[in-house]
Design an enzyme around this catalytic site. Structure first.
Site, mmCIF file in Angstrom:
data_model
loop_
_atom_site.group_PDB
_atom_site.id
_atom_site.type_symbol
_atom_site.label_atom_id
_atom_site.label_comp_id
_atom_site.label_asym_id
_atom_site.label_seq_id
_atom_site.Cartn_x
_atom_site.Cartn_y
_atom_site.Cartn_z
ATOM 1 N N SER A 15 0.833 -1.209 0.000
ATOM 2 C CA SER A 15 0.000 0.000 0.000
ATOM 3 C C SER A 15 0.866 1.256 0.000
ATOM 4 O O SER A 15 2.087 1.184 0.175
ATOM 5 C CB SER A 15 -0.906 0.010 1.230
ATOM 6 O OG SER A 15 -0.133 0.203 2.402
ATOM 7 N N SER A 18 4.042 2.550 2.705
ATOM 8 C CA SER A 18 4.673 1.336 3.241
ATOM 9 C C SER A 18 6.189 1.329 3.060
ATOM 10 O O SER A 18 6.855 0.425 3.551
ATOM 11 C CB SER A 18 4.072 0.088 2.576
ATOM 12 O OG SER A 18 4.343 0.077 1.179
ATOM 13 N N GLY A 19 6.734 2.298 2.343
ATOM 14 C CA GLY A 19 8.180 2.375 2.170
ATOM 15 C C GLY A 19 8.699 1.817 0.855
ATOM 16 O O GLY A 19 9.904 1.596 0.707
ATOM 17 N N THR A 21 8.975 3.203 -2.211
ATOM 18 C CA THR A 21 9.890 4.127 -2.885
ATOM 19 C C THR A 21 11.189 4.263 -2.108
ATOM 20 O O THR A 21 12.272 4.281 -2.695
ATOM 21 C CB THR A 21 9.222 5.499 -3.087
ATOM 22 O OG1 THR A 21 8.089 5.324 -3.952
ATOM 23 C CG2 THR A 21 10.178 6.504 -3.705
ATOM 24 N N ASP A 87 9.778 3.684 -10.494
ATOM 25 C CA ASP A 87 8.873 4.005 -9.400
ATOM 26 C C ASP A 87 7.450 4.127 -9.933
ATOM 27 O O ASP A 87 7.238 4.500 -11.089
ATOM 28 C CB ASP A 87 9.290 5.314 -8.722
ATOM 29 C CG ASP A 87 8.597 5.523 -7.396
ATOM 30 O OD1 ASP A 87 8.442 4.548 -6.636
ATOM 31 O OD2 ASP A 87 8.197 6.671 -7.110
ATOM 32 N N GLU A 88 6.475 3.842 -9.088
ATOM 33 C CA GLU A 88 5.043 3.915 -9.434
ATOM 34 C C GLU A 88 4.772 3.173 -10.742
ATOM 35 O O GLU A 88 4.095 3.667 -11.650
ATOM 36 C CB GLU A 88 4.583 5.376 -9.527
ATOM 37 C CG GLU A 88 4.763 6.166 -8.254
ATOM 38 C CD GLU A 88 3.878 5.742 -7.098
ATOM 39 O OE1 GLU A 88 3.087 4.780 -7.242
ATOM 40 O OE2 GLU A 88 3.992 6.357 -6.025
ATOM 41 N N CYS A 146 -2.047 0.637 9.615
ATOM 42 C CA CYS A 146 -3.436 1.063 9.510
ATOM 43 C C CYS A 146 -3.666 2.245 10.446
ATOM 44 O O CYS A 146 -3.351 2.165 11.640
ATOM 45 C CB CYS A 146 -4.374 -0.092 9.868
ATOM 46 S SG CYS A 146 -6.127 0.356 9.883
ATOM 47 N N CYS A 181 -10.538 -2.836 8.683
ATOM 48 C CA CYS A 181 -10.944 -1.429 8.781
ATOM 49 C C CYS A 181 -11.442 -0.898 7.441
ATOM 50 O O CYS A 181 -12.388 -0.101 7.391
ATOM 51 C CB CYS A 181 -9.800 -0.581 9.316
ATOM 52 S SG CYS A 181 -9.450 -0.869 11.073
#
Length: 189
Positions: A15, A18-19, A21, A87-88, A146, A181
Site C-alpha cells: 500500500s 509502506s516504504g 519508494t 517508481d510507481e 493502519c 478497517c
C-alpha cells in the site's frame, strides 16, 4: 553479494506509505556504491513532489529520474545502464505489454527494480503488477500501519470523493487501512 542480482527483477509492492519508494531508492544507492551505472524512471503523470526526481513521502530521499509515459521508452534511455529503477510502475503505460520490455532488458543482464502498488483504492489488482509479480526474482510485500487500528495496512483507502481509478496524491487523498478497517469504513460494518 550484489553481483547475484545482475539480470534479475526485484519488486517492492504494498500500500501507499509502506516504504516502497524508500526501498527502491536505497537499493539504487547501494548499486551505485558498488560501482554500477543506474537510472531511475517515473511515470510522467506523477508530479507530486518533483518533475525530475523521485521523492519518497517523508521527503528524506530524493533521486534524479526520467519521466516517461510508456515502458517502452526505457530502452531508448537505458542502453548503457546496468541497473534500472522504476517508481510507481502501475502508472506507466505500455504499447506491447510491460512484460515484453522488462524481459528484453533482463535478457541484456540489466537489473530492474520496481516499486508499485499491487491494488487500487478499491482493492482491484493493477494489471501491470499482475504481470510482473509472478515472474519477479524477488518480491517484497511492504506494509504501512493502519491509521485506524495499528495493524498492517492492506490498502490505500481514498478519503476524497474522486471516483477515477487513478488519482495522484498523498496523505491529503489517501490513508493506509488494514482489510478489516477498510471493509468497516467502506461497507459500514
Amino acid at each position: 553479494m550484489i553481483n547475484n542480482y545482475v539480470g534479475k527483477l526485484i519488486v517492492y509492492t504494498g500500500s501507499m506509505f509502506s516504504g516502497k519508494t524508500t526501498q527502491l531508492l536505497e537499493t539504487l544507492r547501494r548499486f551505485q556504491i558498488a560501482g554500477y551505472s543506474t537510472m531511475l524512471f517515473k511515470p510522467s503523470i506523477d508530479t507530486r513532489y518533483s518533475i525530475s526526481e523521485v521523492v519518497n513521502h517523508p521527503k528524506n530521499y530524493r533521486f534524479s529520474a526520467v519521466s516517461i509515459e510508456y515502458i517502452e521508452d526505457i530502452e531508448r534511455y537505458a542502453e548503457n545502464v546496468q541497473v534500472i529503477g522504476i517508481d510507481e510502475f502501475q502508472f506507466i503505460k505500455s504499447i506491447f505489454g510491460p512484460l515484453k520490455t522488462i524481459n528484453k532488458l533482463l535478457l541484456r543482464d540489466k537489473t530492474i527494480i520496481i516499486a508499485g502498488l499491487d491494488i487500487d483504492f478499491q482493492g482491484r489488482p493493477f494489471e501491470s503488477m499482475k504481470e510482473v509479480l509472478p515472474v519477479a526474482d524477488y518480491v517484497y510485500k511492504l506494509h504501512a500501519i493502519c491509521v485506524n487500528c495499528g495493524q498492517d495496512a492492506w490498502i490505500s483507502h481514498r478519503i476524497t470523493d474522486e471516483g477515477e481509478r487513478i488519482v495522484i496524491g498523498a496523505e491529503e487523498k489517501y490513508q493506509p487501512l488494514c482489510r478489516r478497517c477498510f471493509y468497516r469504513v467502506t461497507q459500514g460494518k
